[in-house]
Design a protein around this motif. Structure first.
Motif, short mmCIF file in Angstrom:
data_model
loop_
_atom_site.label_atom_id
_atom_site.label_comp_id
_atom_site.label_asym_id
_atom_site.label_seq_id
_atom_site.Cartn_x
_atom_site.Cartn_y
_atom_site.Cartn_z
N LYS A 110 1.27 -1.41 -0.11
CA LYS A 110 -0.84 0.15 -0.37
C LYS A 110 1.05 1.67 -0.13
N SER A 111 1.03 1.93 -1.11
CA SER A 111 1.74 3.48 -0.93
C SER A 111 0.38 4.65 -1.48
N ARG A 112 0.65 5.80 -0.55
CA ARG A 112 0.05 7.08 -1.66
C ARG A 112 1.12 7.43 -2.73
N ALA A 113 0.42 8.23 -3.54
CA ALA A 113 0.57 8.41 -4.80
C ALA A 113 1.79 9.70 -5.15
N ASP A 114 2.78 9.28 -5.14
CA ASP A 114 3.43 9.98 -5.30
C ASP A 114 3.42 11.56 -6.13
N MET A 118 -1.68 18.81 -6.22
CA MET A 118 -0.54 19.22 -4.99
C MET A 118 -0.89 17.89 -4.42
N ARG A 119 -0.23 16.43 -3.81
CA ARG A 119 -0.41 15.74 -2.98
C ARG A 119 -0.97 15.58 -1.30
N ASP A 120 -0.20 17.21 -0.58
CA ASP A 120 -1.03 17.61 0.37
C ASP A 120 -2.63 18.75 0.27
N SER A 121 -3.20 18.64 -0.55
CA SER A 121 -4.57 18.96 -0.86
C SER A 121 -5.12 18.45 0.42
N TYR A 122 -5.79 19.21 0.66
CA TYR A 122 -6.71 18.31 2.37
C TYR A 122 -8.34 18.52 1.35
N LEU A 156 16.88 12.20 -14.97
CA LEU A 156 15.54 13.10 -15.33
C LEU A 156 14.05 12.96 -14.29
N LEU A 157 14.63 11.52 -13.50
CA LEU A 157 13.89 11.60 -12.24
C LEU A 157 13.85 12.26 -11.34
N GLY A 158 15.41 12.14 -11.00
CA GLY A 158 15.70 12.45 -9.64
C GLY A 158 15.16 13.96 -10.17
N TYR A 159 15.26 14.89 -11.00
CA TYR A 159 15.23 16.47 -11.45
C TYR A 159 13.37 16.30 -11.48
N VAL A 160 12.43 15.26 -10.99
CA VAL A 160 11.35 15.96 -11.17
C VAL A 160 10.77 15.30 -9.47
N ARG A 161 11.71 14.69 -9.16
CA ARG A 161 11.01 14.76 -7.64
C ARG A 161 12.10 14.74 -6.76
N PHE A 162 12.77 16.17 -7.80
CA PHE A 162 13.81 17.12 -6.11
C PHE A 162 12.74 17.78 -4.88
N GLN A 168 13.79 19.08 -1.90
CA GLN A 168 14.33 18.97 -0.30
C GLN A 168 15.09 21.31 -1.31
N ASP A 169 14.26 21.76 -1.04
CA ASP A 169 14.98 23.70 -1.34
C ASP A 169 13.23 24.00 -0.67
N ALA A 170 13.21 25.52 -0.41
CA ALA A 170 12.73 26.24 0.13
C ALA A 170 11.35 25.76 -0.31
N VAL A 171 10.95 25.62 -1.27
CA VAL A 171 9.67 25.56 -2.07
C VAL A 171 8.96 24.45 -1.81
N GLY A 172 9.67 23.19 -1.31
CA GLY A 172 9.02 22.03 -1.43
C GLY A 172 8.63 21.89 -2.90
N ASP A 173 7.21 20.60 -2.05
CA ASP A 173 5.89 20.49 -3.29
C ASP A 173 6.12 21.07 -4.67
N PHE A 174 5.74 22.58 -3.99
CA PHE A 174 5.19 23.60 -4.99
C PHE A 174 6.50 23.37 -6.32
N GLY A 175 7.73 23.51 -5.73
CA GLY A 175 9.07 23.49 -7.16
C GLY A 175 8.39 22.75 -7.65
N ARG A 176 8.56 21.30 -7.12
CA ARG A 176 8.62 19.86 -7.72
C ARG A 176 7.07 19.87 -8.56
N VAL A 177 5.48 20.00 -8.75
CA VAL A 177 5.51 20.18 -8.92
C VAL A 177 5.47 20.89 -10.92
N GLU A 178 6.09 22.30 -9.92
CA GLU A 178 6.47 22.72 -11.34
C GLU A 178 7.41 22.50 -12.44
#
Length: 311
Positions: free
Chosen positions: A82-86, A106-110, A196-202, A204-214
């Motif tokens: 079982k896993s949450r969708a990344d 975004m995966r943190d959408s409530y 490229l996979l690393g690029y789209v999954r990164f 760990q910076d100030a913008v977090g998941d917002f930057g990852r989605v972008e």
């Protein structure tokens, strides 16, 4: 007069037979390329392929505007874990217009998950697979999804390496290394599948998941633009074959090739993108048991999504 008609009939018969011969050749070549791609991926798996791919119920249909929406879920889970969708995306395809659009949620959408109450949207996948994710999106955003595709991240890597032997050209905006198993330096460069996979999954910076989605949306656009060629369309059956062992989907192979043909065509225009939540359509807060969440203005986000699809 009669001899002229006979000659015309014979000529059309020859043309028809030639057409059938060419059509048979194209179908045979496409099938051969598809199987070659499948076998290539199976060899790379080295016997680690899941014994039995999960079979999911999915009661999808076209949306109320007549468009085809494909739920794209990225997962690195193994077997029946079982896993949450990344990654949660919706690919919008309008056959009449020949257009493609992409919405990232975004995966943190409530949101309200049917039968489960309020949770982060990515947990819908763990609770009930793609069907519960479909129901959740329908309940909160009033949009139907016809297909789903759960892509294993290794499939993404192999697909990129097969389609782009020299890598995908990406302008990396900063140094990235934490939790992505590769080190990326800033600047315009060509990235292989792992990079490229690393690029789209990164994240760990100030913008977090917002930057990852972008970055995910930026990568999809780059892939589409750099794949648009006659050579790519000819390779499409093999590319679908390469991806097949790594993807769980309710789409037929013929559906994937048909939609992929239009996507990789140079006539589709630029892929437009949307992020949910939209700007000024959420607040950041914390909820006990969930941690950091994005509390959505549902009406604003629903309206933005529908306008995006129909414009």
């Amino acid at each position: 007069m009669r001899s002229d008609r006979h000659r015309k009939k014979r000529r059309w018969k020859k043309i028809f037979v030639l057409f059938l011969f060419i059509l048979g050749g194209v179908i045979g070549y496409s099938y051969f390329q598809y199987k070659q791609g499948v076998n290539q991926s199976l060899k790379k798996l080295d016997g680690e392929r899941e014994e039995e791919q999960m079979v999911y119920k999915f009661e999808g249909k076209k949306d109320q505007y007549g468009g085809t929406n494909i739920l794209l879920l990225g997962s690195d889970a193994r077997g029946k874990e079982k896993s949450r969708a990344d990654t949660i995306m919706i690919a919008h395809y309008n056959e009449d217009k020949g257009t493609f659009k992409l919405t990232s949620i975004m995966r943190d959408s409530y949101v309200d998950i049917p039968g489960r109450g309020k949770h982060k949207i990515n947990s819908a996948f763990a609770y009930g697979g793609p069907e519960l994710m479909r129901q959740t999106i329908k309940k909160n955003f009033d949009i139907d999804l016809q297909y789903y595709a759960i892509v294993n991240f290794q499939g993404f890597v192999h697909l990129i390496d097969e389609a782009f032997p020299n890598g995908v050209e990406i302008d990396v905006e900063k140094k990235m290394s934490k939790n992505i198993d590769v080190t990326l330096e800033p600047g315009l460069q060509r990235l292989n599948g792992e990079q490229l996979l690393g690029y789209v999954r990164f994240r760990q910076d100030a913008v977090g998941d917002f930057g990852r989605v972008e970055r995910q949306q930026k990568a999809v656009k780059a892939i589409g633009e750099q794949l648009s060629s006659i050579q790519t369309i000819a390779k499409l059956p093999k590319l679908v074959g390469v991806l097949t062992p790594y993807v769980n989907t309710n789409m037929d192979t013929s559906d994937m090739i048909f939609i992929g043909k239009d996507f990789f065509s140079g006539n589709r225009g630029t892929v437009e993108t949307l992020r949910i939540p939209v700007e000024d359509g959420f607040t950041e807060t914390r909820v006990k048991g969930e941690g950091f969440i994005l509390k959505l203005d549902l009406e604003k986000n629903k309206q933005a999504l529908h306008e995006f699809i129909t414009k």
